[in-house]
Design an enzyme around this catalytic site. Structure first.
Site, PDB file in Angstrom:
ATOM      1  N   LYS A  13      82.351 -96.047   2.439  1.00 51.60           N
ATOM      2  CA  LYS A  13      81.898 -95.957   1.481  1.00 51.60           C
ATOM      3  C   LYS A  13      80.342 -95.125   1.082  1.00 51.60           C
ATOM      4  O   LYS A  13      80.082 -94.763   1.008  1.00 51.60           O
ATOM      5  CB  LYS A  13      82.307 -96.704  -0.067  1.00 51.60           C
ATOM      6  CG  LYS A  13      83.320 -97.857  -0.140  1.00 51.60           C
ATOM      7  CD  LYS A  13      83.198 -98.358  -0.289  1.00 51.60           C
ATOM      8  CE  LYS A  13      83.095 -99.533  -0.107  1.00 51.60           C
ATOM      9  NZ  LYS A  13      83.729-100.680   0.206  1.00 51.60           N
ATOM     10  N   ARG A  88      83.985-104.070  -8.275  1.00 56.62           N
ATOM     11  CA  ARG A  88      84.458-104.694  -7.183  1.00 56.62           C
ATOM     12  C   ARG A  88      85.925-105.396  -8.091  1.00 56.62           C
ATOM     13  O   ARG A  88      86.385-105.845  -7.239  1.00 56.62           O
ATOM     14  CB  ARG A  88      84.213-105.737  -6.993  1.00 56.62           C
ATOM     15  CG  ARG A  88      83.550-104.467  -5.162  1.00 56.62           C
ATOM     16  CD  ARG A  88      82.738-105.652  -4.878  1.00 56.62           C
ATOM     17  NE  ARG A  88      83.277-105.858  -3.909  1.00 56.62           N
ATOM     18  CZ  ARG A  88      82.134-105.277  -2.257  1.00 56.62           C
ATOM     19  NH1 ARG A  88      81.234-104.015  -3.013  1.00 56.62           N
ATOM     20  NH2 ARG A  88      82.077-105.281  -1.140  1.00 56.62           N
ATOM     21  N   ARG A 127      79.586-101.675  14.324  1.00 60.18           N
ATOM     22  CA  ARG A 127      78.548-101.035  12.519  1.00 60.18           C
ATOM     23  C   ARG A 127      77.578-101.639  13.178  1.00 60.18           C
ATOM     24  O   ARG A 127      77.492-102.738  13.582  1.00 60.18           O
ATOM     25  CB  ARG A 127      78.991-101.291  11.433  1.00 60.18           C
ATOM     26  CG  ARG A 127      77.715-100.735  10.183  1.00 60.18           C
ATOM     27  CD  ARG A 127      78.549-100.700   8.953  1.00 60.18           C
ATOM     28  NE  ARG A 127      78.276-102.127   8.549  1.00 60.18           N
ATOM     29  CZ  ARG A 127      79.171-102.317   7.520  1.00 60.18           C
ATOM     30  NH1 ARG A 127      79.530-101.411   6.713  1.00 60.18           N
ATOM     31  NH2 ARG A 127      79.961-103.798   7.171  1.00 60.18           N
ATOM     32  N   ARG A 162      74.934-106.691  10.344  1.00 61.03           N
ATOM     33  CA  ARG A 162      74.829-107.218   9.174  1.00 61.03           C
ATOM     34  C   ARG A 162      75.214-109.129   9.057  1.00 61.03           C
ATOM     35  O   ARG A 162      76.234-109.431   9.894  1.00 61.03           O
ATOM     36  CB  ARG A 162      75.649-106.504   7.858  1.00 61.03           C
ATOM     37  CG  ARG A 162      75.341-105.327   7.039  1.00 61.03           C
ATOM     38  CD  ARG A 162      76.068-104.404   6.345  1.00 61.03           C
ATOM     39  NE  ARG A 162      76.432-105.802   5.490  1.00 61.03           N
ATOM     40  CZ  ARG A 162      77.674-104.907   5.043  1.00 61.03           C
ATOM     41  NH1 ARG A 162      77.378-103.671   4.419  1.00 61.03           N
ATOM     42  NH2 ARG A 162      78.976-105.021   4.069  1.00 61.03           N
ATOM     43  N   ARG A 173      86.569-110.563   3.410  1.00 55.23           N
ATOM     44  CA  ARG A 173      86.343-109.816   3.126  1.00 55.23           C
ATOM     45  C   ARG A 173      87.278-108.770   2.499  1.00 55.23           C
ATOM     46  O   ARG A 173      87.771-108.379   1.112  1.00 55.23           O
ATOM     47  CB  ARG A 173      85.285-108.828   3.587  1.00 55.23           C
ATOM     48  CG  ARG A 173      83.455-109.649   3.143  1.00 55.23           C
ATOM     49  CD  ARG A 173      82.464-108.909   4.086  1.00 55.23           C
ATOM     50  NE  ARG A 173      82.481-107.510   4.249  1.00 55.23           N
ATOM     51  CZ  ARG A 173      82.190-106.641   5.589  1.00 55.23           C
ATOM     52  NH1 ARG A 173      82.007-107.852   6.244  1.00 55.23           N
ATOM     53  NH2 ARG A 173      81.771-105.713   5.094  1.00 55.23           N
TER      54      ARG A 173
HETATM   55  P1  AP5 Z   1      80.369 -97.983   6.458  1.00 58.18           P
HETATM   56  O1  AP5 Z   1      79.670 -96.980   5.913  1.00 58.18           O
HETATM   57  O2  AP5 Z   1      79.758 -98.334   5.865  1.00 58.18           O
HETATM   58  O3  AP5 Z   1      81.613 -98.470   5.331  1.00 58.18           O
HETATM   59  P2  AP5 Z   1      82.009 -99.007   3.713  1.00 58.18           P
HETATM   60  O4  AP5 Z   1      82.631 -98.512   3.213  1.00 58.18           O
HETATM   61  O5  AP5 Z   1      80.527 -98.802   3.251  1.00 58.18           O
HETATM   62  O6  AP5 Z   1      81.316-100.751   4.135  1.00 58.18           O
HETATM   63  P3  AP5 Z   1      80.724-102.309   3.865  1.00 58.18           P
HETATM   64  O7  AP5 Z   1      80.907-103.002   5.122  1.00 58.18           O
HETATM   65  O8  AP5 Z   1      79.639-101.576   3.894  1.00 58.18           O
HETATM   66  O9  AP5 Z   1      81.865-102.643   2.487  1.00 58.18           O
HETATM   67  P4  AP5 Z   1      81.857-103.307   2.028  1.00 58.18           P
HETATM   68  O10 AP5 Z   1      82.209-103.273   0.285  1.00 58.18           O
HETATM   69  O11 AP5 Z   1      82.358-104.335   2.584  1.00 58.18           O
HETATM   70  O12 AP5 Z   1      80.164-103.776   1.560  1.00 58.18           O
HETATM   71  P5  AP5 Z   1      79.033-103.825   0.636  1.00 58.18           P
HETATM   72  O13 AP5 Z   1      77.809-103.691   0.862  1.00 58.18           O
HETATM   73  O14 AP5 Z   1      79.476-103.215  -0.724  1.00 58.18           O
HETATM   74  O15 AP5 Z   1      81.589 -97.474   7.122  1.00 58.18           O
HETATM   75  C1  AP5 Z   1      81.633 -98.668   8.379  1.00 58.18           C
HETATM   76  C2  AP5 Z   1      81.236 -98.303   9.580  1.00 58.18           C
HETATM   77  O16 AP5 Z   1      82.618 -97.340  10.016  1.00 58.18           O
HETATM   78  C3  AP5 Z   1      79.849 -97.914   9.894  1.00 58.18           C
HETATM   79  O17 AP5 Z   1      80.174 -98.540  11.108  1.00 58.18           O
HETATM   80  C4  AP5 Z   1      80.036 -96.216   9.915  1.00 58.18           C
HETATM   81  O18 AP5 Z   1      79.274 -95.724  10.652  1.00 58.18           O
HETATM   82  C5  AP5 Z   1      81.551 -95.997   9.958  1.00 58.18           C
HETATM   83  N1  AP5 Z   1      81.995 -95.099   9.902  1.00 58.18           N
HETATM   84  C6  AP5 Z   1      82.300 -94.811   8.650  1.00 58.18           C
HETATM   85  N2  AP5 Z   1      83.566 -93.574   8.425  1.00 58.18           N
HETATM   86  C7  AP5 Z   1      83.405 -93.246   9.746  1.00 58.18           C
HETATM   87  C8  AP5 Z   1      84.097 -91.925  10.063  1.00 58.18           C
HETATM   88  N3  AP5 Z   1      84.336 -91.266   9.243  1.00 58.18           N
HETATM   89  N4  AP5 Z   1      84.308 -91.904  10.846  1.00 58.18           N
HETATM   90  C9  AP5 Z   1      83.585 -93.464  12.448  1.00 58.18           C
HETATM   91  N5  AP5 Z   1      83.112 -93.768  12.228  1.00 58.18           N
HETATM   92  C10 AP5 Z   1      82.575 -94.014  10.571  1.00 58.18           C
HETATM   93  O19 AP5 Z   1      79.458-105.794  -0.110  1.00 58.18           O
HETATM   94  C11 AP5 Z   1      78.819-106.666   1.389  1.00 58.18           C
HETATM   95  C12 AP5 Z   1      79.269-108.005   0.010  1.00 58.18           C
HETATM   96  O20 AP5 Z   1      78.300-108.321  -1.412  1.00 58.18           O
HETATM   97  C13 AP5 Z   1      80.781-107.568  -0.417  1.00 58.18           C
HETATM   98  O21 AP5 Z   1      80.965-108.730   0.427  1.00 58.18           O
HETATM   99  C14 AP5 Z   1      79.804-109.242  -2.422  1.00 58.18           C
HETATM  100  O22 AP5 Z   1      79.686-110.863  -1.018  1.00 58.18           O
HETATM  101  C15 AP5 Z   1      78.608-108.352  -2.429  1.00 58.18           C
HETATM  102  N6  AP5 Z   1      78.935-107.367  -3.474  1.00 58.18           N
HETATM  103  C16 AP5 Z   1      77.856-106.020  -3.117  1.00 58.18           C
HETATM  104  N7  AP5 Z   1      79.086-104.909  -4.346  1.00 58.18           N
HETATM  105  C17 AP5 Z   1      79.658-106.030  -4.976  1.00 58.18           C
HETATM  106  C18 AP5 Z   1      80.161-106.658  -6.401  1.00 58.18           C
HETATM  107  N8  AP5 Z   1      80.330-104.939  -6.937  1.00 58.18           N
HETATM  108  N9  AP5 Z   1      80.613-107.609  -6.893  1.00 58.18           N
HETATM  109  C19 AP5 Z   1      80.502-108.548  -6.083  1.00 58.18           C
HETATM  110  N10 AP5 Z   1      80.197-108.908  -5.000  1.00 58.18           N
HETATM  111  C20 AP5 Z   1      79.192-107.805  -4.995  1.00 58.18           C
END
Ligand code: AP5
Length: 215
Positions: A13, A88, A127, A162, A173
């Protein structure tokens, strides 16, 4: 563009959102980045969110809605926005619907980035993320490595793992995603806004989104 990006942790994402921002200047709003910055800065929000995040649980809906209500009123959102990691839960999606109606904004599209679980597990353990809160470039030691000394190509700050990238937190997660976030796929299908994209290429996903928006 006014888009919601859905997808499991590691689906890409954040990577897709950053590419889309380059495309037309819409702003990326990542609740994960906002929360990590708050934790790093030691703010009240950060203190409340830290434990949930490190355990791989969701932060309570009321905290998230306070952040999002304020953020979506910022003037830069007028250019368009990419919601990355929000909503979410069903209560967050219902609250977003009310907030958008109040602000007289309509969503263009909700994109579900669909990536197989084994790819996700591999991506999350490999990552690296730039530790500079103003940069936060996303790297991957296999597909998009930082500089050989482990620093960010863009700003030179260390690219790090992270706090929620332990095996235990990743498992939690993914469970939380399946339980709390996958119901949003049905929710947005019923709203007539959903587009599911199964692809391993971020560029392909961006192109498919650009085509869908033009329709
Ligand atoms: P990346 O782009 O970082 O993936 P992502 O989907 O953004 O993954 P996240 O881990 O950031 O999502 P998440 O939903 O768990 O975390 P968030 O920060 O929102 O890509 C992942 C890896 O793959 C990278 O190394 C990238 O280079 C690689 N990659 C990507 N595309 C590729 C491709 N096409 N080919 C090869 N490699 C590729 O949330 C973290 C925490 O915050 C949650 O657990 C929760 O506690 C809290 N939180 C956040 N938002 C909320 C909410 N709305 N409500 C409640 N709690 C929340």
């Amino acid at each position: 563009m006014r888009i919601v990006l859905l997808g499991a942790p590691g689906a890409g994402k954040g990577t897709v959102a950053k590419l889309l921002t380059d495309h037309d200047g819409s702003v990326q709003i990542s609740t994960g980045d906002i929360l990590r910055n708050a934790v790093k800065a030691g703010t009240e929000l950060g203190k409340k969110a830290k434990g949930y995040m490190e355990r791989g649980e969701l932060v309570p809906d009321d905290l998230i809605m306070d952040i999002m209500e304020a953020r979506m009123k910022d003037p830069d959102c007028a250019k368009g926005f990419l919601l990355d990691g929000f909503p979410r839960t069903i209560p967050q999606a219902e609250a977003l619907k009310k907030l958008l109606a109040k602000l007289n904004i309509t969503l263009d599209l909700v994109v579900n980035i669909d990536v197989p679980r084994e790819v996700i597990l591999d991506r999350l353990t490999t990552r690296r993320t730039c530790s500079n809160p103003d940069c936060q470039e996303i790297y991957n030691i296999k597909s998009k490595p930082p500089k050989p000394d482990g620093t960010c190509v863009k700003c030179g700050s260390p690219a790090v793992q992270r706090a929620d990238e332990t095996e235990e937190a990743i498992t939690k997660r993914l469970e939380t995603y399946n339980e709390k976030t996958t119901p949003l796929i049905d929710f947005y299908q019923k709203e007539g806004l959903l587009k599911s994209i199964r692809s391993l290429s971020s560029e392909d996903i961006v192109n498919q989104i650009a085509v869908a928006i033009k329709k």
